[in-house]
Design a protein around this motif. Structure first.
Motif, PDB file in Angstrom:
ATOM      1  N   GLU A  53      -1.532   4.115  -6.676  1.00  0.00           N
ATOM      2  CA  GLU A  53      -0.365   3.810  -5.852  1.00  0.00           C
ATOM      3  C   GLU A  53       0.507   5.051  -5.755  1.00  0.00           C
ATOM      4  O   GLU A  53       0.764   5.713  -6.762  1.00  0.00           O
ATOM      5  N   TYR A  62       1.876  11.923   5.960  1.00  0.00           N
ATOM      6  CA  TYR A  62       1.539  10.615   6.510  1.00  0.00           C
ATOM      7  C   TYR A  62       1.444   9.547   5.431  1.00  0.00           C
ATOM      8  O   TYR A  62       1.288   8.377   5.726  1.00  0.00           O
ATOM      9  N   ASN A 108       3.149   7.284   2.354  1.00  0.00           N
ATOM     10  CA  ASN A 108       4.463   6.728   2.038  1.00  0.00           C
ATOM     11  C   ASN A 108       4.446   6.145   0.630  1.00  0.00           C
ATOM     12  O   ASN A 108       3.388   5.739   0.127  1.00  0.00           O
ATOM     13  N   ASP A 131       2.033   3.140  -0.829  1.00  0.00           N
ATOM     14  CA  ASP A 131       0.675   3.105  -0.282  1.00  0.00           C
ATOM     15  C   ASP A 131      -0.344   3.064  -1.408  1.00  0.00           C
ATOM     16  O   ASP A 131      -0.184   3.721  -2.434  1.00  0.00           O
ATOM     17  N   LYS A 132      -1.408   2.294  -1.232  1.00  0.00           N
ATOM     18  CA  LYS A 132      -2.551   2.316  -2.138  1.00  0.00           C
ATOM     19  C   LYS A 132      -3.544   3.296  -1.538  1.00  0.00           C
ATOM     20  O   LYS A 132      -3.865   3.219  -0.351  1.00  0.00           O
ATOM     21  N   VAL A 133      -4.009   4.249  -2.350  1.00  0.00           N
ATOM     22  CA  VAL A 133      -4.884   5.295  -1.831  1.00  0.00           C
ATOM     23  C   VAL A 133      -6.163   5.395  -2.654  1.00  0.00           C
ATOM     24  O   VAL A 133      -6.215   5.013  -3.822  1.00  0.00           O
ATOM     25  N   ILE A 159      -6.426   5.581   2.800  1.00  0.00           N
ATOM     26  CA  ILE A 159      -5.406   4.602   2.455  1.00  0.00           C
ATOM     27  C   ILE A 159      -6.108   3.249   2.404  1.00  0.00           C
ATOM     28  O   ILE A 159      -6.848   2.889   3.328  1.00  0.00           O
ATOM     29  N   VAL A 160      -5.902   2.502   1.326  1.00  0.00           N
ATOM     30  CA  VAL A 160      -6.541   1.200   1.148  1.00  0.00           C
ATOM     31  C   VAL A 160      -5.582   0.126   1.634  1.00  0.00           C
ATOM     32  O   VAL A 160      -4.434   0.081   1.230  1.00  0.00           O
ATOM     33  N   GLU A 161      -6.067  -0.719   2.531  1.00  0.00           N
ATOM     34  CA  GLU A 161      -5.225  -1.804   3.074  1.00  0.00           C
ATOM     35  C   GLU A 161      -5.710  -3.139   2.591  1.00  0.00           C
ATOM     36  O   GLU A 161      -6.829  -3.357   2.287  1.00  0.00           O
TER      37      GLU A 161
END
Length: 94
Positions: free
Chosen positions: A39, A57, A59, A62-64, A92-94
């Motif tokens: 995170e 880009y 924030n 964000d989970k990455v 980036i993991v959504e």
């Protein structure tokens, strides 16, 4: 103490390693893989890096997804963080 990254760097906090496999087997501490999802907890301002403009880009929150050995690990107030360049983040993991 807080960490404020410079230029195109981000500060991340690794998620906990999985304790069980998808099939339900419980893993011993030695056999757990290093987590690759983290995170974002702080983001640098971007700017000019190596003569090129870098726009941030990522924030906070964000989970990455990142490679296993990216960045520099630091410990602040007994919490482990990793500092790395934004370009070291794979997705980036959504």
């Amino acid at each position: 103490m807080t960490i404020k990254p410079l230029a195109d760097r981000v500060v991340i906090k690794m998620t906990e390693a999985e304790e069980t496999t998808k099939s339900g087997l419980i893993l011993a501490a030695a056999s757990k893989e290093k987590p690759q999802v983290a995170e974002v907890v702080a983001v640098g301002p971007g700017g000019i890096v190596d003569g090129e403009k870098v726009e941030m880009y990522l924030n906070v929150g964000d989970k990455v997804l990142l490679s296993k050995y990216a960045g520099t690990e630091v410990k602040v107030d007994d919490v482990e963080y990793t500092i790395l360049r934004q370009s070291d983040v794979l997705a980036i993991v959504e």
